[in-house]
Design a protein around this motif. Structure first.
Motif, PDB file in Angstrom:
ATOM      1  N   GLY A  53     -19.812 -14.540  27.446  1.00 23.86           N
ATOM      2  CA  GLY A  53     -19.675 -13.123  27.140  1.00 23.86           C
ATOM      3  C   GLY A  53     -19.947 -12.794  25.686  1.00 23.86           C
ATOM      4  N   LYS A 181     -13.589  -9.688  32.122  1.00 27.92           N
ATOM      5  CA  LYS A 181     -14.298  -8.961  31.081  1.00 27.92           C
ATOM      6  C   LYS A 181     -15.739  -9.425  30.963  1.00 27.92           C
ATOM      7  CE  LYS A 181     -15.010  -6.618  27.216  1.00 27.92           C
ATOM      8  NZ  LYS A 181     -15.326  -5.161  27.267  1.00 27.92           N
ATOM      9  N   ALA A 182     -15.962 -10.734  30.971  1.00 30.72           N
ATOM     10  CA  ALA A 182     -17.315 -11.277  30.861  1.00 30.72           C
ATOM     11  C   ALA A 182     -18.179 -10.850  32.041  1.00 30.72           C
ATOM     12  CB  ALA A 182     -17.264 -12.798  30.762  1.00 30.72           C
ATOM     13  N   ASP A 185     -19.014  -7.077  31.820  1.00 32.60           N
ATOM     14  CA  ASP A 185     -19.995  -6.829  30.768  1.00 32.60           C
ATOM     15  C   ASP A 185     -21.390  -7.257  31.197  1.00 32.60           C
ATOM     16  OD1 ASP A 185     -18.009  -5.828  29.212  1.00 32.60           O
ATOM     17  OD2 ASP A 185     -17.964  -7.479  27.773  1.00 32.60           O
ATOM     18  N   ARG A 188     -22.729  -4.724  33.676  1.00 34.55           N
ATOM     19  CA  ARG A 188     -23.147  -3.503  33.005  1.00 34.55           C
ATOM     20  C   ARG A 188     -24.494  -3.680  32.316  1.00 34.55           C
ATOM     21  NH1 ARG A 188     -17.502  -1.484  30.089  1.00 34.55           N
ATOM     22  NH2 ARG A 188     -16.531  -0.580  31.969  1.00 34.55           N
ATOM     23  N   LYS A 189     -24.702  -4.832  31.679  1.00 30.52           N
ATOM     24  CA  LYS A 189     -25.981  -5.098  31.012  1.00 30.52           C
ATOM     25  C   LYS A 189     -27.118  -5.117  32.007  1.00 30.52           C
ATOM     26  CE  LYS A 189     -24.103  -7.720  27.109  1.00 30.52           C
ATOM     27  NZ  LYS A 189     -24.023  -9.048  26.450  1.00 30.52           N
TER      28      LYS A 189
END
Length: 200
Positions: A53, A181-182, A185, A188-189
């Motif tokens: 991440g 979280k990782a 993220d 989303r990317k």
């Protein structure tokens, strides 16, 4: 530096407290080695999402990926030491665990996590020879990573062993939060990248 210090505390405190456990007085050296290999494995499960991440400062994206790769190998090795040590000290118990016949509730979660870790390590080693594309690799790796995190945390929480309760729970929470979280993220990317390509 605060992030690195927090990581050191998150890993070091549970290990240090486990080293002071009174239960160690009743265990042989091989059993103790196996137990601490399991603790180290859980710590490495925390480090993996932090690397992928990009949450650890001072490391480039390339170094994050390389470290993620090598620590994944270290994680698999820690599991081998953990299982081999437990097998050496009590083969019947390990046979029951590996065949899902053990009466202990934590055993099946540990075995599932173990096979998921070995599957990821094997696929990572064979990724280039098999010609797996990045998209295909992620489709396989992410579900297996979820299984590893979930089963490892449940396995650890159900064991009443040398680890101190509060520090163990805190480490498990950090593993879940960092992994979630990782993954969010990265998702989303990919979504933003897809939208950018669509606009072009």
């Amino acid at each position: 530096m605060l992030i690195w210090a927090a990581l050191a505390l998150a890993v070091g405190v549970p290990v240090a407290l486990a080293a002071t456990s009174e239960q160690l007085a009743w265990r042989g050296p091989i059993y103790i080695l196996a137990g601490f290999a399991g603790i180290i494995a859980l710590a490495l499960v925390l480090v993996q999402p932090l690397l992928i991440g990009g949450f650890l400062p001072g490391l480039s994206a390339y170094r994050n990926r390389r470290a993620h790769h090598w620590i994944g190998g270290g994680l698999a090795l820690a599991i081998v030491i953990h299982v081999a040590g437990l097998w050496f000290t009590s083969p019947p118990d390990m046979i029951d665990a590996l065949t899902f016949a053990s009466p202990t509730p934590f055993s099946p979660f540990g075995v599932i996590a173990m096979w998921a870790i070995f599957a990821v390590a094997l696929l990572a080693a064979l990724r280039r020879p098999l010609g797996l594309r990045l998209r295909t690799w992620r489709l396989v790796h992410v579900p297996l990573a979820i299984v590893i995190v979930a089963c490892s945390v449940v396995h650890c929480q159900l064991i009443e062993g040398t680890m101190e309760t509060i520090s163990k729970a805190a480490l498990c929470v950090l593993v879940v939060v960092a992994s979630a979280k990782a993954m969010v993220d990265l998702w989303r990317k990919r979504v933003l990248r897809g939208e950018s390509i669509a606009r072009q």
